[in-house]
Design a protein around this motif. Structure first.
Motif, mmCIF file in Angstrom:
data_model
loop_
_atom_site.group_PDB
_atom_site.id
_atom_site.type_symbol
_atom_site.label_atom_id
_atom_site.label_comp_id
_atom_site.label_asym_id
_atom_site.label_seq_id
_atom_site.Cartn_x
_atom_site.Cartn_y
_atom_site.Cartn_z
ATOM 1 N N GLN A 185 -7.775 16.418 -6.185
ATOM 2 C CA GLN A 185 -8.855 15.526 -6.153
ATOM 3 C C GLN A 185 -8.621 15.755 -7.634
ATOM 4 O OE1 GLN A 185 -12.412 19.194 -7.104
ATOM 5 N NE2 GLN A 185 -13.656 17.459 -6.908
ATOM 6 N N VAL A 186 -8.973 13.676 -7.341
ATOM 7 C CA VAL A 186 -9.385 12.958 -8.567
ATOM 8 C C VAL A 186 -10.128 13.850 -9.494
ATOM 9 C CG1 VAL A 186 -10.260 10.655 -9.627
ATOM 10 C CG2 VAL A 186 -9.509 10.524 -7.267
ATOM 11 N N PRO B 105 -10.045 6.143 -4.872
ATOM 12 C CA PRO B 105 -10.196 7.784 -4.688
ATOM 13 C C PRO B 105 -9.651 8.650 -3.816
ATOM 14 C CG PRO B 105 -12.045 6.628 -6.622
ATOM 15 C CD PRO B 105 -11.104 6.097 -5.471
ATOM 16 N N GLU B 106 -10.388 8.247 -2.744
ATOM 17 C CA GLU B 106 -10.454 8.664 -1.445
ATOM 18 C C GLU B 106 -8.817 8.632 -1.129
ATOM 19 O OE1 GLU B 106 -11.695 4.586 -0.136
ATOM 20 O OE2 GLU B 106 -12.214 6.366 -1.944
ATOM 21 N N VAL B 107 -8.406 7.840 -1.921
ATOM 22 C CA VAL B 107 -6.832 6.942 -0.879
ATOM 23 C C VAL B 107 -5.784 8.539 -1.836
ATOM 24 C CG1 VAL B 107 -4.932 5.542 -1.459
ATOM 25 C CG2 VAL B 107 -7.722 4.887 -0.661
ATOM 26 N N ALA B 108 -6.035 8.470 -3.641
ATOM 27 C CA ALA B 108 -5.184 8.634 -4.383
ATOM 28 C C ALA B 108 -4.929 10.587 -3.681
ATOM 29 C CB ALA B 108 -5.588 8.841 -5.288
ATOM 30 N N GLU C 248 1.099 -0.638 0.095
ATOM 31 C CA GLU C 248 0.329 -0.137 -0.307
ATOM 32 C C GLU C 248 1.026 1.138 -0.362
ATOM 33 O OE1 GLU C 248 -3.029 -0.453 2.630
ATOM 34 O OE2 GLU C 248 -3.601 -1.670 1.502
ATOM 35 N N LYS C 249 1.889 1.378 -0.620
ATOM 36 C CA LYS C 249 3.340 2.216 -0.862
ATOM 37 C C LYS C 249 2.599 3.072 -1.813
ATOM 38 C CE LYS C 249 7.162 1.660 1.943
ATOM 39 N NZ LYS C 249 6.190 1.309 3.525
ATOM 40 N N PRO C 250 1.732 4.009 -1.828
ATOM 41 C CA PRO C 250 2.180 4.872 -3.386
ATOM 42 C C PRO C 250 3.060 5.101 -4.080
ATOM 43 C CG PRO C 250 2.009 6.445 -1.850
ATOM 44 C CD PRO C 250 2.566 5.169 -0.807
#
Length: 163
Positions: free
Chosen positions: A103-104, A93-96, A61-63
């Motif tokens: 905002q996505v 989307p909320e994690v991004a 879960e490392k971006p």
């Protein structure tokens, strides 16, 4: 450009200015789920020159950030293999948004909230120019793709799949 006006500064444009990166602002009418084809149509360019910024994550879960041609998709399997990970998948989307600070639909690779590794499809670097999100929906910047490596520090990869 569809409109002749400017956008207030975003973290992306502040980053570009701080690095003295030349760019042109491109404002277009944002359409939900219009994606890069909407931007390409508004700017009168091939969708191949419009680069999307994707926030993904590895098996821990490392971006990470992936920059891809608008008319292509990311082969997550090929990307994972190239960067030595077991698995890559798009973030929710909320994690991004939490990772990028954007905002996505308005995600830029410049001036992100978190410092993340950035990967760019290698063939993007051979284009004469690109349009890439400037940190807000309906706002792209036109610039030389070489700055993605030179100023942003993106790592070239080969993970493109035609749509």
């Amino acid at each position: 450009m569809t409109k002749k006006k400017t956008v207030s500064e975003t973290p992306a444009t502040a980053w570009l200015k701080a690095k003295k990166v030349p760019y042109e602002e491109g404002i277009y009418e944002y359409v939900e789920h219009g994606g890069t084809s909407q931007a390409a149509q508004c700017f009168g360019v091939d969708e191949h020159n419009v680069v999307k910024t994707l926030i993904m994550q590895d098996e821990h879960e490392k971006p990470l950030v992936v920059l891809m041609h608008g008319d292509y998709e990311v082969s997550t399997k090929n990307l994972a293999r190239e960067i030595g990970k077991k698995h890559i998948q798009p973030c929710k989307p909320e994690v991004a948004q939490r990772n990028s600070g954007y905002q996505v639909g308005g995600t830029s690779p410049f001036g992100t909230k978190k410092n993340m590794p950035i990967y760019v499809e290698e063939s993007i670097l051979r284009l004469p120019f690109i349009y890439i999100n400037g940190g807000r929906r309906g706002f792209n910047v036109k610039l030389d793709p070489k700055i993605l490596v030179d100023a942003l520090g993106a790592t070239p990869v080969n993970c493109a799949n035609p749509k």
